[in-house]
Every structure is written in C-alpha cells, then in structure tokens.
Design a protein around this motif. Structure first.
Motif, mmCIF file in Angstrom:
data_model
loop_
_atom_site.group_PDB
_atom_site.id
_atom_site.type_symbol
_atom_site.label_atom_id
_atom_site.label_comp_id
_atom_site.label_asym_id
_atom_site.label_seq_id
_atom_site.Cartn_x
_atom_site.Cartn_y
_atom_site.Cartn_z
ATOM 1 N N UNK B 131 0.836 -1.204 0.000
ATOM 2 C CA UNK B 131 0.000 0.000 0.000
ATOM 3 C C UNK B 131 0.869 1.252 0.000
ATOM 4 N N UNK B 145 -4.749 6.197 1.480
ATOM 5 C CA UNK B 145 -4.025 5.954 2.730
ATOM 6 C C UNK B 145 -4.941 6.118 3.924
ATOM 7 N N UNK B 146 -5.725 7.196 3.906
ATOM 8 C CA UNK B 146 -6.651 7.447 5.017
ATOM 9 C C UNK B 146 -7.562 6.257 5.241
ATOM 10 N N UNK B 148 -7.178 3.044 4.261
ATOM 11 C CA UNK B 148 -6.501 1.838 4.740
ATOM 12 C C UNK B 148 -6.074 2.008 6.200
ATOM 13 N N UNK B 149 -5.793 3.251 6.577
ATOM 14 C CA UNK B 149 -5.338 3.545 7.929
ATOM 15 C C UNK B 149 -6.497 3.557 8.930
ATOM 16 N N UNK B 215 -2.567 -3.265 9.051
ATOM 17 C CA UNK B 215 -1.956 -2.880 7.783
ATOM 18 C C UNK B 215 -1.752 -1.371 7.679
ATOM 19 N N UNK B 217 -1.195 0.768 10.024
ATOM 20 C CA UNK B 217 -0.040 1.152 10.826
ATOM 21 C C UNK B 217 1.255 0.893 10.048
ATOM 22 N N UNK B 220 1.682 3.433 7.106
ATOM 23 C CA UNK B 220 2.081 4.805 7.439
ATOM 24 C C UNK B 220 3.582 4.875 7.689
ATOM 25 N N UNK B 221 4.081 3.928 8.459
ATOM 26 C CA UNK B 221 5.499 3.999 8.806
ATOM 27 C C UNK B 221 6.379 3.660 7.614
ATOM 28 N N UNK B 224 6.594 6.529 5.134
ATOM 29 C CA UNK B 224 7.559 7.566 5.523
ATOM 30 C C UNK B 224 8.980 7.100 5.231
#
Lengths: 498, 335
Positions: B131, B145-146, B148-149, B215, B217, B220-221, B224
């Motif tokens: 993702x 992203x939002x 899936x987050x 997923x 979490x 997001x990391x 970055x």
C-alpha cells in the motif's frame, strides 16, 4: 517521480486499479456495518446490505379492497377502485403486474388485465387500480394482484432511537452543527484579531467560551443540582482555554474550535446521561449509560498521564543526572511489557489499598499502562528541540520549572497532541482493563465495548441493535481519527522510527 | 456521586495535584531546603539541581514501577505458588507450569499463537509495504491511505462485530447477508459455510481481522521510510536499466530493512497481547484459543491464579527477545 524514465502507462493503470481494489477491500467491512445500522431488522435479514444501496425489484402480493364494502354499480357493471400507494401497502415504482401466480409480470402498468367473461383489472403507474366485472365476479374476497415494484433504498434513524434514545441523533446533529458554527466563528475571529490584540482578546474568547460552557451546563441541569460544580467547570474550562491560547498560540488557536466542539459534545452527553440515566434498564439506556461511562473512563485517563509524563520526559531529555541512560532504557523495555501480567497483582493491590473495582482504579491503571509510551514519545520529541532556546533561557536566569512550563510545554504541543490521541483511542477501545478493573457485578459500570460483547452473546441475531451499537462506539474514535490524523501519523513516526 | 462528576473531580484533583506537586516541590527545594543565598549559596544551588530531576521523575517512576515493573515480579511469584482458601498461598515450584503444559487447551493456544505470530505480522507488513509503495505513486494516494489507515481507530470489539457480519452464514435457501458467503455461493460454492466454526481455518479468519487493523499502521510507517530513500539511488538504478520490480525489491526494500523490522516487531507485540478479537468472536471455541484469552479464562473464569500467572509469564517470555532487542537498539542510538 512522475517524469522519470521507465514508467509505463500500463503500469500506472495497474497501480491505480490495485490501489482501488485494496481500498474497496478495506472499506467494505465497515461500510457494511454502517449501512446496516440504518436498516430495520427485517431488511437486514431479508437482503445483503450491499443490495440496500440500490433500488431493489420486489414482487408484492396484494389484494384489492374488499368488494362487499367498496364495489360501486354503474350500468350493471360493478367496479372496485382504490390506490395501493395511498393505503401504504406499496412503495416505489410499479414496473409490472399480474393476476395469476403463473405469470407475475404479465401486464405493464396502465394496461387492463383481461380475466375472461368481461372481468378485468387495471393497475396504473400511480398506484390506482380499477377492478370491474359482473355481480358474481366482483364479490367474495378482493382479487389477488402481484405487483412488481422497484423500491428505492430505504434508510431510517430508528435503530439509533432504539439504541441511544428517542431523538438523540437529531439532537446530536443540531448540537454538533451549533458547536461547529461557534467554533469556526471563534476560530476565525481569533485568527483575525489575535496577533494584534493578544491577551485582551484571548481573555474575551475565554469568557465567551466560559459563557458557552455555562449555557451548556445549565441545559445539562448541572447548575440546578450542584451549582458549585457547574461554576467550577466553567472556571476551569475558561482558565484552561485562556492558558492554551496564551501559551501555545498558533497550534492552540487552531485546536480551540475542536476543544469547543468536543466539550459541547461531552456536556451534551452528560445532559443526556443525567436526564435519563436512572429508571428501568432497557437496551437503549444501557447503551447510553455505557457511552457515559466510557467517556468518564477516557477523559481523566487521557489527561493525567500527559502531565505526569511530560515532566518526566523533560527530565530525561534535558536534565543531567546519574542513571539517566539506564532510566531511558528501562522505559524502552517497559514499552513492550504485556499488561496481562499486571492484572492480578494490581487487582490484589487495589483491593488491599481499598480502591477495589471502580473508576479510580481504572484511571490509575490506564495512567500506568500509558506511561512508557507517553514518556518515550515526549522525550523523543523534546530532545529534538533546539538547545539554544533552553540555554538562553538558563542564562537569563530561568529555573528548570519555568523553562518547562513556558518553553518546552508550548513547543511540544504536537507531541502532546499525538500522545493524547493514542491514549484516547486506546482507552476508548479498551476491553480488558475495563473488564478487570472497572466492571463489577452491579452492572452500573459497564463500558461500550463490554456492552457490545454482551449483545453479541445474548442477542447476536439482532443485527440492527448490534450494528447500531457497534457503530455508535466506533463513531467517536473515527471522528477523532479523521480530524486529528496529522498528529496521529506524526506520533506514530516519532514512536517507531528514528 | 454521578460518575461524570466523579470523573470531573478526578481530573481537577489529578491535574491540580500534579501541577501543585511540581510547583510546590520546586519551591520547597529552592526556598526552604537549599536556599540560593547565604554563605553556602553556590553549594545549595548545585545540590538543588542534583535533586530536581528526581522531583520531576518521581510520579512517573512511581506509576511505572507500581503498574508495570512490580507486576512482572509479582506474577512470577504467583506463578510459582498456589492459592489456598483464606487468602494464603503455598509455594509449589513449577507445578503450575507442569499442569499447564499438560492441558490440551494450552497447547492449542500455543500452537495458534505461533501461527498468529507468523501470519499477522507477515501479512500486515507485506500489505502495508504494498500500500505504501502504490499509494505514493498516484494522485489520490492520500485518500487511499486514510481509508486503509482508518481501522486503526476501530476497537477490536468493533472490528469483531464488523467481521461477524462479513462472516455471517444463513441457511442455504435464505438470502445470504454475510458478504463472504454471498461471494462464495456466487462463485459456485454449494452451501454457505459457518466460517468461524471450521477448525484450523477459522484461525485465519480471526487473523484477517487483525491484519485488516494493522496494515494501516505498517503502511504509514513504511511510507515515511520509502520517502526517506535518497532519490539518487533510484535514479541510478533507472539509468542502469532496472525495471520497476527490480527497483522496488533490490533498491528500495533493502534500504528500509531496518524500518521493516521495527514494524514487524511492533505488530508482533500487538499479536501477543491479542485478546479482544478472540474473546468477542469465538471465545476460544472451535480450536481458536490464544494465550491471552487462555490466561483470562484461567484467571477470571476458573479462578486459578497459579496457572493464569504461569501463562502470563509465557507471554512475557515470548516478548522478552523483543524487549532486549529494543533496549539494545535504544542504547546504541543514544551513544
């Protein structure tokens, strides 16, 4: 990345499609719950929720009005007239109808179905029908009709009325809109005027805010019963608002609107809880009570650890003393200790101290369990603050306490916010700590998660109650999540990657 | 007293108490114990500064010690004793562990936990990486992203309800309201399956819930981390004629290996503590027991503190390698 070589349009398509597939896969489960919470129990079991979004074709078996009471004679021909829409037997748009179960959609609306020997039945698109024939034919029971109709999606707030109480959602929406309007207006005014007028306006805003809170408290009936509490509430909130605005200007002004909205929301919920929390236990009041209790657990359990951890984090980041490295290592180690280990020893401890099961124990437990992450996050952030500011302040004669309160705390606002969100989500969503430290046999101290598990166990088939309760419990974290996502991401990154 | 008012009082006492403690303890230290005047002013200031950090740390250390460090040792002690009627306890050595190892339910929980430990972190990290990589390359990536987050904000219990609806099964001639069965039947399945009661495979349906949550979490990391990769390395690979897959697997992934490990271990810890999902969805029936739920069963249903504590120690034991590794890394970073 857009202009680099080696990029093929086909690949872009594939990427877009796979992301779309993933997004759909991820949102579908939640969407199902959301849609189901607006459908009645019968609708939920009658068709999958994904079909509820589109007009559904339905075949309904109806009977025209009773001929013995309704028939009218004219020139030897008997007629029964009526309208299926007006009687409420049918909704939607009529596609076809039939009079025999062998051919359900034989006739288009407006056509007359010939039933032999001069008997006929016509159903029109507007729901009206005419059944005509001889004396013999138009008698007995009303004629059977099979109507094929497209029924538009049908959603209602009934489930929310059942789960939360009559009219609560409507009230909630009007409150939120009101709070948001006040918040936005206040925010715009603050942004326009603050740089020029500073503290004066901040005090004004705080007073305005206090007045707002007072009105809310009055409405909640807090003033009537316990005026001191209400006054205290207003003073504390107004004071906090003032401090926030003065200390951490830009970030705080932006969040001010949010604080305003959330406070109004909390007071509203208090209002509801105080107003109806006593009385016979029904499904609705249990859930409303659980909502209140959850809020009661969450707010202190979020606020207290921040303060305690912030001081410790400052000491670990900027003060020099023997054993500092060891303490930091200990915090990192405690970060992963499973809280399962703490259940029995702490329950024993609470019983020995005399707290027993209850809110105080739960708040303390959440404070303890949240502490390592809080210290770790805040220390990581504070270490990154520029050394010059702190050294300059020291040279100017500031004490550590002053440096912390006046410089570090306002500058650390983003980190404080991200931990607050973590702790909020974690305590709101928690089941285990509540089960062990809060919920006793009296049934008065249940929380939302426990309530949902209860419904799952005892009324697992009542999907409308289950879906609505679950959605109520996840709505608040979702609102917090979507409005504060920026801080959440920042906090995650600070906590995991360095 | 109304719980809401009690909560408000606690906030006021807690916040006021904290602020009061920090403020007055500093005042007392500076003005009363070691005043910065008189003949010993210099020495007093130094002494006050030696003590001050501990003033700042005291409440936090108390909370950490009492709520996290002390329970580890107390649980260890409890796991080696047996509770006798009347509040007494008796030293029984490893008997609790022996009894636990002999129980089929414990072995089942251990086996399931091992599967959870492999499947959930692996899938979450893989999906998260996918993702992160894909959403970084498209225009509406942030929206994706939002979404899936988003499950990160949903409680395990809420997720359990959500997936109960997904897995729901109706009799064969009724309309299916669980989407999984609806898809299964439309793909030619013969009869709707009650997914959560199929031994062994039902574990995977429970794991799917946690993968769904974690997923975001991971994404997001890792996203970055991916953005932190030096652009030159990618450009050099393109110049050398690498295709997108080679760039991803041979250039990007090796550079973010450290972050992947961090994500993996973080999710591993979540998995070890997983309780709510199993408790709410199957409660360990149909061979879906896991350690945390087994422990809860022993502690609060069977009221067997000895075996319950022993299983808690097993969880602790499984966490320990990660704990050591984290501490080791933190120390390395500080130097």
């Amino acid at each position: 990345m857009d202009s680099i070589a080696g990029k093929k349009p086909g690949l872009t398509w594939a990427v877009n499609l796979s992301v779309l597939a993933m997004v759909l896969l991820w949102i579908f489960p939640t969407l199902g719950l959301f849609v189901s919470s607006f459908r009645t129990g019968d609708q939920i079991v009658a068709s999958g929720w994904w079909k509820a979004l589109f007009p559904a074709e339905q075949i309904v078996q109806l009977r025209v009005a009773d001929p013995d009471e309704n028939r009218v004679e004219r020139d030897g021909v008997f007629r029964v007239e009526g309208n299926f829409f007006l009687t409420g037997e049918l909704t939607g748009e009529i596609q076809a109808f039939g009079v025999s179960s062998r051919d359900l959609g034989a006739h288009a609306p407006g056509e007359a179905a010939d039933m032999g020997d001069g008997e006929s039945l016509a159903v029109n698109a507007d729901g009206s029908y005419v059944w005509s024939g001889s004396d013999d034919q138009i008698s007995g029971r009303g004629q059977r009709v099979f109507v094929t109709a497209t029924v538009p999606p049908d959603f209602s707030l009934d489930n929310y009325d059942t789960v939360l109480g009559e009219g609560v959602v409507q009230d909630l929406i009007s409150w939120l809109v009101g709070a948001a309007l006040v918040g936005i207006a206040g925010f715009l005014a603050l942004r326009a005027l603050l740089p020029a007028h500073g503290p004066v306006l901040a005090v004004g805003a705080a007073l305005l805010y206090g007045a707002f809170a007072l009105i809310a408290a009055l409405r909640a009936g807090l003033v009537g019963t316990t005026p001191f509490v209400a006054t205290g509430l207003v003073v504390v909130i107004a004071g906090a608002a003032y401090v926030l605005v003065r200390r951490a200007m830009p970030e705080a002004a932006r969040t001010m609107a949010w604080v305003l909205g959330i406070t109004a929301f909390a007071v509203f919920v208090t209002d509801f809880g105080v107003g109806t929390g006593v009385g016979a236990a029904t499904a609705s009041e249990d859930m409303a009570k659980a909502f209140m209790n959850t809020l009661t657990v969450v707010i202190p359990a979020t606020v207290i650890p921040i303060l305690v951890a912030a001081f410790a984090a400052y000491a670990l980041a900027w003060m020099d003393f023997p054993g500092r490295a060891l303490l930091i290592a200990a915090v990192v180690g405690l970060l992963v200790v499973p809280l399962q280990l703490a259940l029995i020893p702490l329950l024993k401890l609470h019983n020995e101290v005399g707290i027993g099961k209850g809110y105080v124990g739960t708040w303390l437990a959440h404070t303890g369990f949240g502490m390592p992450l809080a210290i770790y996050l805040l220390r990581n952030y504070m270490v990154g603050l520029p050394r010059d500011i702190i050294e300059n302040a020291k040279v100017d004669g500031a004490t550590d306490f002053q440096i912390f309160v006046r410089i570090i705390l306002p500058l650390s606002f983003p980190a404080l916010a991200s931990f607050a969100i973590f702790q909020f989500l974690w305590t709101w969503n928690d089941l285990l700590v509540a089960l062990v430290f809060l919920i006793d046999s009296s049934g008065q101290t249940t929380v939302m998660t426990k309530q949902i598990v209860e419904i799952l166990g005892t009324r697992g088939g009542d999907w409308e109650i289950l879906a609505t309760s679950a959605f109520v419990s996840i709505a608040v974290p979702l609102i917090v999540f979507f409005s504060m996502q920026r801080y959440l991401v920042r906090g995650l990154l600070a906590g995991s990657v360095k | 007293m109304n719980p809401a008012l009690q909560g408000l009082t606690f906030i006021i006492i807690g916040v006021g108490g904290c602020i009061g403690y920090f403020y007055f303890s500093n005042v007392v230290l500076d003005k009363v114990i070691f005043p910065a005047r008189g003949p010993k002013a210099g020495r007093n200031i130094n002494r006050a500064n030696m003590i001050r950090p501990w003033l700042f740390l005291f409440p936090a250390l108390l909370a950490l010690g009492l709520y996290l460090a002390y329970p580890v040792f107390e649980t260890l002690r409890l796991s080696l004793t047996e509770r006798l009627p009347g509040g007494q306890s008796r030293w029984v050595g490893l008997a609790n562990y022996q009894q636990m190892l002999g129980e089929p339910k414990f072995m089942e929980a251990l086996r399931n936990n091992m599967m959870w430990l492999i499947v959930v972190p692996a899938l979450s990290t893989a999906f998260g990486l996918l993702a992160a990589q894909l959403t970084d390359r498209i225009r509406w990536g942030n929206v994706a992203k939002s979404i899936v987050f988003m499950p990160m904000a949903i409680s395990f219990v809420g997720a359990a309800v959500i997936f109960k609806l997904v897995y729901d099964a109706r009799p064969i001639n009724a309309e299916q309201i669980g989407i999984l069965n609806a898809i299964y039947l439309s793909l030619g399945g013969e009869a709707p399956i009650n997914w959560l009661t199929v031994p062994f495979w039902n574990n995977f349906f429970l794991m799917a819930v946690l993968v769904w949550i974690q997923t975001g979490f991971a994404m997001v990391i890792l996203s970055a981390a991916l953005r932190g990769i030096p652009e030159e390395t990618v450009e050099a690979a393109i110049v050398d004629g690498a295709n997108p897959f080679q760039i991803f697997f041979k250039i990007k992934v090796p550079q973010i290996m450290g972050t992947i490990v961090v994500v993996w271990t973080t999710i591993t810890i979540v998995v070890l503590k997983v309780f709510d999902i199993v408790y709410a969805m199957t409660n360990g029936q149909w061979e879906t027991q896991v350690l945390a739920n087994y422990m809860y069963d022993k502690l609060f249903r069977a009221n067997d503190w000895g075996v319950g504590s022993a299983s808690a120690m097993v969880i602790m034991l499984l966490v320990t390698p990660i704990l050591v590794w984290n501490v080791y890394n933190a120390r390395k970073e500080m130097r």
